[in-house]
Design a protein around this motif. Structure first.
Motif, PDB file in Angstrom:
ATOM      1  N   GLN A 199       0.788  -1.255   0.032  1.00 18.13           N
ATOM      2  CA  GLN A 199       0.057  -0.001  -0.113  1.00 18.13           C
ATOM      3  C   GLN A 199       0.897   1.144   0.016  1.00 18.13           C
ATOM      4  O   GLN A 199       2.239   1.237   0.543  1.00 18.13           O
ATOM      5  N   VAL A 211       1.466   4.066   1.931  1.00 14.27           N
ATOM      6  CA  VAL A 211       1.243   4.290   3.306  1.00 14.27           C
ATOM      7  C   VAL A 211       0.862   5.768   3.522  1.00 14.27           C
ATOM      8  O   VAL A 211       0.144   6.029   4.331  1.00 14.27           O
ATOM      9  N   SER A 236      -2.592   6.435   5.208  1.00 16.83           N
ATOM     10  CA  SER A 236      -2.438   7.083   6.529  1.00 16.83           C
ATOM     11  C   SER A 236      -3.149   8.505   6.582  1.00 16.83           C
ATOM     12  O   SER A 236      -3.959   8.740   7.378  1.00 16.83           O
TER      13      SER A 236
END
Length: 194
Positions: free
Chosen positions: A49, A51, A55
């Motif tokens: 992914q 990130v 996030s």
């Protein structure tokens, strides 16, 4: 999944756990699904992914809408329609570090590649750690049930703004109108071009 038929792809799901819903334990109410993000890495047998993208979306959905990161989805390009040993190890190892005792992994497989119909099979798997003993419980196969989107309407324009800031656009709602979505007892979702 259909955009990357030769490589694994994936994303994250956000929503809420319901302790008991209509007599069923561990009911997951998925409110929002994201894709891989532009900085993801894909190979034939792995997916990583983006990130920073994930996030940022997670922080927004949690902070503004109280949603939890409850599941991951990714595709398998082979016939494996369940979590691989690597998938299982990743989930079991990640749960304690995020202080969660249950998490879902959804595996997607392309099941039909005919010219008139393309089908993707989805299976969901519940990973759960016993709160009293810290023991990893057996992984359970889940079931899908589509409920009215009117029940928990999320302002998509607000989330789209956050997604754009995270450098990925959502598929425009008009694009969804080109497909018929069907759900069957075998958890196969098929898309037929109109």
């Amino acid at each position: 999944v259909l955009k990357h038929p030769a490589e694994e792809t994936g994303g994250d799901l956000f929503g809420f756990w319901e302790e008991v819903h209509e007599g069923l334990e561990n009911t997951l109410n998925i409110q929002y699904v994201i894709g891989p993000g532009k900085l993801c890495r894909r190979t034939t047998f792995s997916f990583h992914q983006d990130v920073p993208y994930a996030s940022k979306i997670e922080a927004y959905l949690n902070g503004q809408h109280g949603m939890e990161h409850v599941a991951l989805w990714h595709s398998h390009q082979n016939a494996l329609d369940q979590p691989s040993t690597v998938d299982e190890a990743m989930v079991w190892n990640t749960m304690p570090s995020h202080d969660i005792n249950r998490f879902v992994l959804i595996i997607a497989n392309i099941t039909d590649r005919s010219s008139e119909r393309v089908s993707v099979a989805l299976k969901c798997f519940l990973f759960q750690i016993d709160e009293k003993t810290d023991e990893c419980l057996p992984v359970l196969l889940g079931k899908f049930r589509v409920v009215s989107t009117e029940q928990n309407k999320l302002d998509s324009s607000d989330v789209q703004r956050v997604e754009l800031e995270a450098a990925e656009c959502l598929i425009a709602e008009e694009e969804y109108s080109r497909f018929d979505i069907t759900v069957t007892e075998t958890s196969v979702i098929g898309c037929r071009k109109n």
